[in-house]
Design an enzyme around this catalytic site. Structure first.
Site, PDB file in Angstrom:
ATOM      1  N   GLY A 540      42.601  45.164  42.732  1.00  0.00           N
ATOM      2  CA  GLY A 540      41.536  44.317  42.213  1.00  0.00           C
ATOM      3  C   GLY A 540      42.069  42.964  41.820  1.00  0.00           C
ATOM      4  O   GLY A 540      43.273  42.713  41.914  1.00  0.00           O
ATOM      5  N   PHE A 542      42.505  41.856  39.068  1.00  0.00           N
ATOM      6  CA  PHE A 542      43.351  41.980  37.879  1.00  0.00           C
ATOM      7  C   PHE A 542      44.721  42.554  38.211  1.00  0.00           C
ATOM      8  O   PHE A 542      45.632  42.463  37.423  1.00  0.00           O
ATOM      9  CB  PHE A 542      42.660  42.926  36.905  1.00  0.00           C
ATOM     10  N   ASP A 656      29.933  43.476  36.688  1.00  0.00           N
ATOM     11  CA  ASP A 656      30.430  43.707  38.044  1.00  0.00           C
ATOM     12  C   ASP A 656      29.920  45.046  38.565  1.00  0.00           C
ATOM     13  O   ASP A 656      30.684  45.902  39.007  1.00  0.00           O
ATOM     14  CB  ASP A 656      31.957  43.641  38.048  1.00  0.00           C
TER      15      ASP A 656
END
Ligand code: NAG
Ligand code: NAG
Ligand code: NAG
Ligand code: NAG
Ligand code: NAG
Ligand code: NAG
Ligand code: NAG
Length: 886
Positions: A540, A542, A656
């Site tokens: 992702g 992140f 999200d």
């Protein structure tokens, strides 16, 4: 072997048939005679007649009426007598007990199929060497879970000596009722289960359940009114659900004990002291000496005892202002409840339609805007009841209990009614088993604030109740104070540890350990083989997500490693963990713990066996899900989001929502994940949105949000609307390299729906398994979520309600689904040929600011950079389509 001979069964059935069908309009008797009325005194040998109800209680030792099944070893259970007990504890059935150290089943043969009352009687105390604090067990009846890992010592806190629980369970004809007690030895080594008494009593099939086959026009059988969701179809209470009786209340009257019930041995308690809120003048009335007009009865005579209908509460005679006559009931959150209100006008002045008209609110929502008892029943002294269902979602922060209120208010306009007042005679509240056939509430109950429910036998003085109530209040205050203290304490501790955390490199114990578990970096490295790429299950914006095993390789977990050098500061990270660790919900992926050694910031979550919802929709080899499965998953996800929006301490905007953030566990339970980057939503009433940088995934972005940087709870609703379409059409929200009109899922469906051809968008596999009605309802829901103006979109709670009804529509259609595979063979036109490799995944445009070009296409852009904005709006333009074209 224990059953009756065949002719006897037949003649009995005829008798019951006659009783049910002849007695009903003609009122030969005022009570019901159950075919099965078994009363078992556990740990006892022989029979004993119990005085008030004159029932024959049979001992379970060597009884020939039913069988028992012990597993593991023969000595799985013990019987013993109860130690010296207070006089309020009746020797039948509480004088003896059966105690279980391992699984034990009572298997009852029944005379006839149909719904049964199953009552369990417990006297929680220490028996021989069995400490009450060690009791921890589950109880199941067939496939239904009645109690789960229940700690019986918690009952002691309610201040009552004995505890009775009543369930309503349908047993198929010729089937046995299996009641299984399982000590929770996995949770507590010395755990044991116990039981003092069991009753199994038949009831008329449609006393509480809906008669789905009724063709009788006179019977108003158009389902149960769902409160709080206006344009919903009526709810049908099907025999496939089990119920738990939570409250059965005689309004303005005393207790009606089991022996004075209409043959079913139900206990009716008084509403005083416990449930009635007495802020205002109230008027009690009774029709002692009167009798019900049974000749013109519109409900079966056995519905409730006559005395229930001959007492009532109404407005105070001196009422000068409008107020609500209010009853409050504690219930577990996240269950659906059936509320039955009993009415009977017995005051001689009130005889005609319009004489007394008033308003009813259930759980703060309008249930009747013009309740008129005479209008419903047809006359004075004719009893009637009205049923409602309501889904109770979380409302409070620290408790799994929520308050279900029943409120009556006189009509605002006095001219519309002759008597400006209200009336109510009786209340019954049932918890309805959820979709996983569960009735057990969360456990242990954090703050019990209500005394327990059905008492058997019912010999308690009101003095005692007052003392109990007083103790309960004191205890609640103490508990509340200690919770507040704990919060203040943990806050203080956190803020001081932040200071430390900034200076100290090893910020390990920055969070109170009761919030969640702390992992050392060594543990994490061991779990992931030093972050071996083989273990990567997701990537992702992140950082990476690894699958790992903790607890010596036993427990699989998902480990989210924030990319070193991530924007996120340590304080933000800890804040987030604190927030996440307090979010616990069946439909949210649980945070197990975290690791932070000053460099690494790692979150550890429950591992979800079956991966993401998207993998079952398109782009993989997984077999397609049936329509019901899809609805079930969406409903779960909607509940999880609703909890984020409304149930938690703060409103939390997920930001999200997409099909890859809806995960599935091994039992196909949907769990919303990745709310780590969620924003705490608006809190004050003046604030309705939070301004923020645009974050989210292409294809799912709320147009209002990207245009104006206004993030609201409704932004999640929009994204969920996109997921609804994804599930229906089994295609990604955005497609490249296809006909422009089909590129955006939302635009495409909107257009086709405007042409009235929504069925053309349905995935081919589903064709034939979605009914027109269900599709229409579902389509309306999805498109309403996708409205441009956030204010016009439904709330998540509306979405939950709407999906529940879609489920019902799908269920009531029987099982004509699963025909999909054949349809596919016929080679009907697939609504859209999806080139599987041209979805938004992997397309260059999508990853505007995600350098890594990862699978998780998160768009993150500050509103500052003009290039970025232009790029974003270019992309977004294509996804939303040309606004002028609509
Ligand atoms: C049951 O609850 C009591 C009181 O909360 C506690 O002391 C006891 O340890 C619990 N027993 C088990 C087996 O969990
Ligand atoms: C219980 O569940 C099993 C498997 O899910 C099913 O086959 C069975 O019919 C169910 N039994 C009842 C009584 O509903
Ligand atoms: C009850 O248990 C018996 C014995 O295990 C089993 O044969 C029977 O199928 C069970 N009945 C139901 C309805 O689960
Ligand atoms: C309703 O009718 C169907 C078919 O006639 C039957 O199979 C079913 O058992 C009936 N249901 C009830 C609740 O009587
Ligand atoms: C009861 O029904 C009878 C016959 O239908 C009718 O004559 C009578 O008026 C009814 N009584 C009331 C109170 O409605
Ligand atoms: C109503 O008011 C009268 C006079 O103010 C008072 O005597 C009486 O007790 C009141 N009744 C109730 C039910 O409050
Ligand atoms: C009664 O309760 C309802 C529902 O909570 C509320 O809307 C109404 O304003 C209340 N009426 C009064 C007079 O407080």
């Amino acid at each position: 072997m224990y059953g009756m001979e065949a002719p006897a069964v037949i003649s009995l059935s005829i008798l019951i048939f006659l009783l049910l069908h002849l007695s009903f309009p003609m009122q030969v008797v005022n009570s019901y005679d159950p075919v099965d009325k078994l009363a078992v005194k556990c740990g006892y040998s022989g029979n004993i007649i119990h005085n008030p109800d004159r029932r024959n209680w049979v001992g379970d030792i060597d009884s020939k009426l039913f069988s028992t099944i012990e597993t593991q070893h023969a000595q799985a259970s013990f019987t013993t007598t109860t130690p010296t007990s207070p006089p309020s504890v009746d020797v039948v059935p509480y004088g003896t007990v059966r105690i279980f150290r391992s699984q034990f089943t009572y298997s009852f043969p029944l005379t006839d199929g149909g719904p049964k009352f199953v009552r369990l009687h417990f006297y929680p105390t220490t028996y021989d060497n069995f400490d009450i604090y060690d009791s921890l067990f589950s109880v199941t009846a067939g496939n239904f879970t009645l109690l789960k890992d229940f700690n019986a010592s918690l009952w002691l806190r309610y201040g009552e000596d004995t505890v009775s629980k009543e369930y309503l369970i349908n047993v198929g004809a010729g089937q046995r009722l299996n009641l299984t007690f399982v000590p929770s030895t996995k949770k507590h080594q010395d755990a044991y289960a116990f039981i003092n008494g069991i009753e199994v009593v038949s009831m008329p099939s449609f006393l509480y359940y809906s008669d789905l086959n009724s063709t009788d026009d006179d019977q108003s059988n158009d389902g149960i009114h769902s409160v709080g969701y206006d344009n919903s179809p009526p709810y049908q209470l099907e025999l496939s659900r089990a119920l738990e009786t939570l409250y059965r209340v005689n309004v303005a009257g005393g207790t009606i004990p089991p022996e004075l019930d209409t043959g079913m041995f139900r206990n009716w308690e008084s509403d005083e002291d416990r449930y009635l809120l007495e802020h205002h003048p109230l008027s009690e009335s009774n029709g002692f000496g009167l009798h019900l007009n049974l000749k013109n009865n519109t409900i079966p005579d056995y519905t409730a005892p006559e005395s229930l209908y001959l007492t009532a509460r109404s407005y105070g005679m001196n009422a000068t202002q409008n107020y609500n006559v209010t009853w409050l009931f504690d219930v577990d959150s996240n269950f659906r409840y059936m509320v039955r209100l009993h009415f009977c006008e017995f005051e001689p002045e009130i005889r005609y339609y319009g004489d007394r008209t008033f308003q009813i609110f259930i759980a703060e929502a309008m249930a009747e805007d013009k309740a008129d008892v005479i209008g419903w029943s047809g006359g004075n002294l004719i009893p009637v009841h009205r049923d409602y269902t309501v889904f109770m979602s979380d409302q409070r922060k620290f408790s799994n209990k929520v308050t279900l209120s029943i409120k009556l208010q006189r009509l605002p306009n006095q001219r519309e009614t002759n008597f400006h007042s209200v009336i109510l005679n009786g209340i019954e509240i049932f918890k309805i088993s959820d979709d996983s056939q569960n009735l057990a509430g969360p456990n242990p109950d954090p703050v019990p604030s209500q005394p327990k429910l059905l008492v058997y036998p019912s010999s308690k003085s009101s003095k005692k109740t007052i003392i109990v109530a007083f103790i309960a209040v004191v205890v609640s205050i103490l508990v509340l104070a200690s919770i507040i203290g704990l919060i203040l304490f943990s806050r203080r501790r956190r803020s001081s540890s932040f200071k430390k955390g900034n200076t100290k490199k090893e910020g390990s114990s920055s969070l109170p350990s009761h919030l969640c578990r702390y992992f050392t970096i060594a543990e994490i490295r061991a779990a992931t083989n030093n972050f071996d790429d083989v273990f990567i299950i997701g990537v992702g914006g992140f950082g990476n997500v690894y699958k790992g095993y903790i607890d010596d390789g036993v427990t699989p977990v998902a480990i989210k490693r924030l990319r070193p050098g991530s924007q996120q500061g340590i304080n933000e990270f800890l804040n987030e963990i604190e927030m996440l660790s307090q979010l616990r919900h069946l439909h949210l992926v649980s945070l197990i713990g975290y690791c932070n050694d000053g460099v690494e910031m790692i979150l550890v979550y429950d591992f979800m066996q079956r991966g993401t919802l998207r993998e079952y929709l398109y782009g993989s080899d997984n077999p397609p899900l049936t329509w019901k499965q899809r609805l079930q998953i969406l409903l779960g996800a909607a509940r999880g989001l609703h909890y984020l929006h409304a149930g938690a301490k703060h409103n939390i905007i997920h930001r999200d929502v997409k099909s890859t953030n809806i995960l599935l566990d091994d039992k196909w339970v949907a769990k919303v994940s990745d709310f780590g980057l969620s924003k705490v939503g608006p809190t004050g009433s003046s604030q309705t949105h939070v301004s923020t940088v645009v974050k989210g995934s292409l294809g799912y972005l709320d147009p209002e949000y990207y245009k104006r940087q206004r993030l609201t709870l409704k932004s999640d609703v929009y994204s969920f609307g996109v997921v609804l379409l994804e599930v229906l059409c089994a295609r990604p929200p955005l497609l490249r390299n296809v006909d422009k009109r089909k590129a955006s899922l939302v635009d495409w469906v909107r257009k086709i729906s405007d042409e009235g051809k929504l069925d053309q968008t349905v995935e081919i596999f589903l064709k034939g398994s979605i009914t027109r009605e269900c599709l229409k309802w579902y389509g309306q829901l999805a498109l309403s979520c996708l409205r441009d103006d956030g204010n016009e979109r439904p709330s998540m709670s509306d979405v939950v309600g709407a999906l529940e009804f879609a489920m019902q529509l799908a269920e009531s259609e029987g099982d004509n689904n699963f025909g999909g595979a054949q349809d596919k063979e016929k080679g009907e036109d697939r609504p859209l040929l999806i080139p599987q490799f041209t979805s938004d995944e992997g397309s260059g445009v999508v990853f505007t600011s995600d350098e890594s070009g990862t699978r998780d296409s998160r768009v993150t852009t500050a509103s500052g950079s003009s290039e970025e904005r232009a790029m974003l709006s270019a992309v977004v333009f294509s996804e939303i389509g040309d606004p002028t074209a609509r």
